[in-house]
Design a protein around this motif. Structure first.
Motif, PDB file in Angstrom:
ATOM      1  N   TYR A 167     -16.329  -1.161 -11.070  1.00 58.99           N
ATOM      2  CA  TYR A 167     -16.251   0.265 -10.767  1.00 58.99           C
ATOM      3  C   TYR A 167     -14.930   0.660 -10.145  1.00 58.99           C
ATOM      4  CZ  TYR A 167     -21.143   0.461 -11.978  1.00 58.99           C
ATOM      5  OH  TYR A 167     -22.315   0.391 -12.669  1.00 58.99           O
ATOM      6  N   GLY A 168     -13.989  -0.257 -10.079  1.00 56.47           N
ATOM      7  CA  GLY A 168     -12.658   0.052  -9.585  1.00 56.47           C
ATOM      8  C   GLY A 168     -12.576   0.192  -8.093  1.00 56.47           C
ATOM      9  N   LEU A 169     -13.474  -0.380  -7.401  1.00 58.41           N
ATOM     10  CA  LEU A 169     -13.461  -0.276  -5.947  1.00 58.41           C
ATOM     11  C   LEU A 169     -12.741  -1.450  -5.296  1.00 58.41           C
ATOM     12  CD1 LEU A 169     -17.159   0.809  -5.406  1.00 58.41           C
ATOM     13  CD2 LEU A 169     -15.121   2.260  -5.356  1.00 58.41           C
ATOM     14  N   LEU A 170     -12.428  -2.443  -6.085  1.00 57.66           N
ATOM     15  CA  LEU A 170     -11.792  -3.640  -5.539  1.00 57.66           C
ATOM     16  C   LEU A 170     -10.290  -3.451  -5.575  1.00 57.66           C
ATOM     17  CD1 LEU A 170     -12.335  -6.531  -4.514  1.00 57.66           C
ATOM     18  CD2 LEU A 170     -11.964  -7.281  -6.856  1.00 57.66           C
ATOM     19  N   GLN A 171      -9.638  -3.653  -4.483  1.00 66.08           N
ATOM     20  CA  GLN A 171      -8.192  -3.542  -4.437  1.00 66.08           C
ATOM     21  C   GLN A 171      -7.600  -4.832  -4.977  1.00 66.08           C
ATOM     22  OE1 GLN A 171      -7.259  -2.852  -0.379  1.00 66.08           O
ATOM     23  NE2 GLN A 171      -7.921  -0.724  -0.404  1.00 66.08           N
ATOM     24  N   ASP A 172      -6.468  -4.688  -5.621  1.00 62.67           N
ATOM     25  CA  ASP A 172      -5.809  -5.871  -6.149  1.00 62.67           C
ATOM     26  C   ASP A 172      -5.257  -6.676  -4.990  1.00 62.67           C
ATOM     27  OD1 ASP A 172      -6.325  -5.253  -8.732  1.00 62.67           O
ATOM     28  OD2 ASP A 172      -4.427  -4.160  -9.036  1.00 62.67           O
ATOM     29  N   SER A 173      -5.461  -7.959  -5.111  1.00 63.75           N
ATOM     30  CA  SER A 173      -4.935  -8.801  -4.057  1.00 63.75           C
ATOM     31  C   SER A 173      -3.439  -8.988  -4.233  1.00 63.75           C
ATOM     32  CB  SER A 173      -5.648 -10.156  -4.044  1.00 63.75           C
ATOM     33  OG  SER A 173      -5.480 -10.774  -5.298  1.00 63.75           O
ATOM     34  N   ASP A 174      -2.897  -8.681  -5.478  1.00 59.13           N
ATOM     35  CA  ASP A 174      -1.464  -8.812  -5.706  1.00 59.13           C
ATOM     36  C   ASP A 174      -0.705  -7.681  -5.003  1.00 59.13           C
ATOM     37  OD1 ASP A 174      -2.110 -10.906  -7.305  1.00 59.13           O
ATOM     38  OD2 ASP A 174      -1.960  -9.762  -9.192  1.00 59.13           O
ATOM     39  N   ASN A 175      -1.281  -6.496  -5.013  1.00 61.55           N
ATOM     40  CA  ASN A 175      -0.636  -5.357  -4.414  1.00 61.55           C
ATOM     41  C   ASN A 175      -1.500  -4.851  -3.272  1.00 61.55           C
ATOM     42  OD1 ASN A 175       0.895  -3.184  -3.805  1.00 61.55           O
ATOM     43  ND2 ASN A 175       0.414  -2.022  -5.673  1.00 61.55           N
ATOM     44  N   PRO A 176      -1.230  -5.308  -2.060  1.00 64.41           N
ATOM     45  CA  PRO A 176      -2.059  -4.869  -0.950  1.00 64.41           C
ATOM     46  C   PRO A 176      -1.848  -3.397  -0.600  1.00 64.41           C
ATOM     47  CG  PRO A 176      -0.326  -6.281  -0.159  1.00 64.41           C
ATOM     48  CD  PRO A 176      -0.215  -6.244  -1.655  1.00 64.41           C
ATOM     49  N   TYR A 177      -0.684  -2.855  -1.021  1.00 59.69           N
ATOM     50  CA  TYR A 177      -0.430  -1.450  -0.721  1.00 59.69           C
ATOM     51  C   TYR A 177      -0.856  -0.620  -1.915  1.00 59.69           C
ATOM     52  CZ  TYR A 177       2.475  -3.582   2.810  1.00 59.69           C
ATOM     53  OH  TYR A 177       2.932  -4.343   3.842  1.00 59.69           O
TER      54      TYR A 177
END
Length: 183
Positions: A167-177
């Motif tokens: 659902y797109g709620l997970l932030q990418d761990s590659d781009n913390p910002y």
């Protein structure tokens, strides 16, 4: 006679209690004469029972004599009287049988005490080992439960992360910002 002894035993205590120790002790010495001590040889050629009424006497059946017990040597020597013919304490048991009986009883007591001590030590050691085994088993089960709990927690986290990613709620761990979107 027993009543007289009770009175004799109570009088000094009462005299001391009321502070009249001198009067009480003088009264006792005046009324009761000391018992005469009879020598064991006086009972010779009489009976064994009369001789052994005195604890310090030994009866010899070989010549029906009552003699003083030889206290310097624990056992009477055979020159005084043979052990099978000597009587001390009771007339129906010779000294030899008395010694054997006492030795057997003492041996049984020692063996039973030794067996009891060994058994108690064995049981105590055995119960300690049982407790240690039980404690070790409980610690193993506790560790297994902790590991299972961590595994389930990790599986739940993976499931939740999949749902968030879907659902797109997970932030990418590659781009913390990431851009904060305000709705």
């Amino acid at each position: 006679m027993a009543e007289l002894r009770l009175v004799v035993l109570w009088l000094p205590g009462l005299a001391l209690l009321f502070g009249r120790a001198e009067v009480g002790s003088a009264h006792l010495t005046a009324t009761i004469p000391p018992a005469p001590a009879q020598a064991c040889s006086e009972f010779s050629q009489k009976s064994c029972e009369e001789c052994l009424k005195n604890v310090s006497c030994l009866w010899c059946y070989t010549n029906n004599t009552c003699i003083d017990y030889p206290v310097r040597s624990i056992l009477p020597s055979s020159s005084i009287c043979t052990l099978s013919n000597a009587r001390w304490g009771v007339c129906w048991m010779n000294f030899e049988a008395l010694i054997i009986a006492i030795a057997v009883v003492a041996g049984l007591i020692l063996v039973s005490v030794t067996v009891c001590c060994c058994y108690c030590c064995y049981c105590r050691r055995r119960s300690r080992s049982r407790l240690d085994e039980e404690e070790e088993r409980l610690a193993r089960k506790r560790e297994e439960r902790r590991l299972e709990s961590l595994q389930r927690k990790h599986e739940r986290k993976l499931k939740h992360d999949e749902i968030r990613k879907k659902y797109g709620l997970l932030q990418d761990s590659d781009n913390p910002y990431s851009r904060f979107e305000n709705e």
